[in-house]
Design an enzyme around this catalytic site. Sequence first.
Site, PDB file in Angstrom:
ATOM      1  N   HIS A   1       0.886  -1.055   0.145  1.00  0.00           N
ATOM      2  CA  HIS A   1       0.171  -0.081  -0.092  1.00  0.00           C
ATOM      3  C   HIS A   1       0.943   1.088   0.239  1.00  0.00           C
ATOM      4  O   HIS A   1       0.730   2.163  -0.692  1.00  0.00           O
ATOM      5  CB  HIS A   1      -1.044  -0.103   1.274  1.00  0.00           C
ATOM      6  CG  HIS A   1      -1.663   1.215   1.427  1.00  0.00           C
ATOM      7  ND1 HIS A   1      -3.146   1.294   1.026  1.00  0.00           N
ATOM      8  CD2 HIS A   1      -1.306   2.479   2.059  1.00  0.00           C
ATOM      9  CE1 HIS A   1      -3.525   2.756   1.361  1.00  0.00           C
ATOM     10  NE2 HIS A   1      -2.341   3.133   1.762  1.00  0.00           N
ATOM     11  N   GLU A   2       1.855   1.417   0.766  1.00  0.00           N
ATOM     12  CA  GLU A   2       2.592   2.501   0.919  1.00  0.00           C
ATOM     13  C   GLU A   2       3.529   2.934  -0.236  1.00  0.00           C
ATOM     14  O   GLU A   2       3.652   3.903  -0.845  1.00  0.00           O
ATOM     15  CB  GLU A   2       3.464   2.421   2.174  1.00  0.00           C
ATOM     16  CG  GLU A   2       2.722   2.321   3.498  1.00  0.00           C
ATOM     17  CD  GLU A   2       2.014   3.651   3.739  1.00  0.00           C
ATOM     18  OE1 GLU A   2       2.285   4.552   3.316  1.00  0.00           O
ATOM     19  OE2 GLU A   2       0.813   3.438   4.453  1.00  0.00           O
TER      20      GLU A   2
ATOM     21  N   HIS B   1       1.676   4.285  -3.010  1.00  0.00           N
ATOM     22  CA  HIS B   1       1.668   5.631  -3.241  1.00  0.00           C
ATOM     23  C   HIS B   1       2.645   6.420  -3.818  1.00  0.00           C
ATOM     24  O   HIS B   1       2.534   7.302  -4.465  1.00  0.00           O
ATOM     25  CB  HIS B   1       1.563   6.334  -1.667  1.00  0.00           C
ATOM     26  CG  HIS B   1       0.160   6.223  -0.836  1.00  0.00           C
ATOM     27  ND1 HIS B   1      -0.967   6.772  -1.309  1.00  0.00           N
ATOM     28  CD2 HIS B   1       0.097   5.585   0.230  1.00  0.00           C
ATOM     29  CE1 HIS B   1      -1.742   6.351  -0.484  1.00  0.00           C
ATOM     30  NE2 HIS B   1      -1.320   5.892   0.555  1.00  0.00           N
TER      31      HIS B   1
ATOM     32  N   GLU C   1      -6.217   6.759  -1.626  1.00  0.00           N
ATOM     33  CA  GLU C   1      -6.041   5.688  -0.293  1.00  0.00           C
ATOM     34  C   GLU C   1      -6.454   4.454  -1.259  1.00  0.00           C
ATOM     35  O   GLU C   1      -6.003   3.298  -0.867  1.00  0.00           O
ATOM     36  CB  GLU C   1      -6.715   5.843   0.720  1.00  0.00           C
ATOM     37  CG  GLU C   1      -6.422   7.064   1.654  1.00  0.00           C
ATOM     38  CD  GLU C   1      -4.620   6.675   1.967  1.00  0.00           C
ATOM     39  OE1 GLU C   1      -4.591   5.453   2.030  1.00  0.00           O
ATOM     40  OE2 GLU C   1      -4.237   7.460   2.254  1.00  0.00           O
TER      41      GLU C   1
HETATM   42 ZN   LIG Z   1      -2.285   5.441   2.397  1.00  0.00          ZN
END
Ligand SMILES: [Zn+2]
Length: 272
Positions: free
Chosen positions: A143-144, A147, A201
């Site tokens: 997830h990170e 980004h 997100e």
């Molecule tokens: Zn995030």
Amino acid sequence: MRRVLAFFIARPLIAVAIAVVVVGVGLLLHTHRQTTPVTHRTQHVGLTDRQQMQLGSRQYAQTLRQDRAEIVSSGPAYAQVQRVAKRIAAVAARDKPAFTWKVTLLRKNEANAYCLPGGKIVVYTGILPVTGNDAALATVLGHEVAHATAEHAAERIEREHLTKIAAAIVAGGVAFTPRQYFRVAALLGVADSLPFSRSQESEADHIGLVYMARAGYQPRQAVAFWKRMQRASRGKEPPEFASDHPSDAHRIQRIEQWLPEAERAYTPAARS
Ligand SMILES: [Zn+2]
């Protein structure tokens, strides 16, 4: 901060000179269109991969200087973070070959992790009891890192018309005004920064799920992890990786929809 401000107040000519440099850098910039990995969304960003990396590296160096005493560089937690981050980074590098991937574990009693533009990852030890196993840590890191590969920070900087300021910062100049400098810093995606948008997100969840699968972690483990998170964080302020207000139930639903795609990307890793 106050010193920076005092510096400019005492030297208005320097502030003007910097403004001229900023405008000059701005003329060299063109917003380019490109496509996010996995979700294939067309986006507009002004900062190049190289500029994003420089911006992230600056912030990373500053964090490591500040938290030097908290850097963990041996032991089982360190080994786990290096092991998982290496596999996730290898996958992300296929989408962003120009980035330099690196992970640092900091001894902090907070369940958090983030990835700066350009591939520098910071993990807090406080997240490890929450993740528990490698696959759950891969969910968070996927997830990170998403980004960063989807250039979410650069996109936010563009949206706030701060691309020229950011470019001037990496060009070695000082920011136009201290306020703008700190605004750029706040948009980078660091632990205490402004939250990403809800759609960013969600996109990071989607890309991250495919990344963890490509890295050899069973993507279904992400669902189990988010359910654990949901139970653990009831009523508390969610950490960055978990911030997708208002409802975690929705997040799990969406992840379940992306599971077939992620499972097609999944090949179990050979034991090492
Ligand atoms: Zn995030």
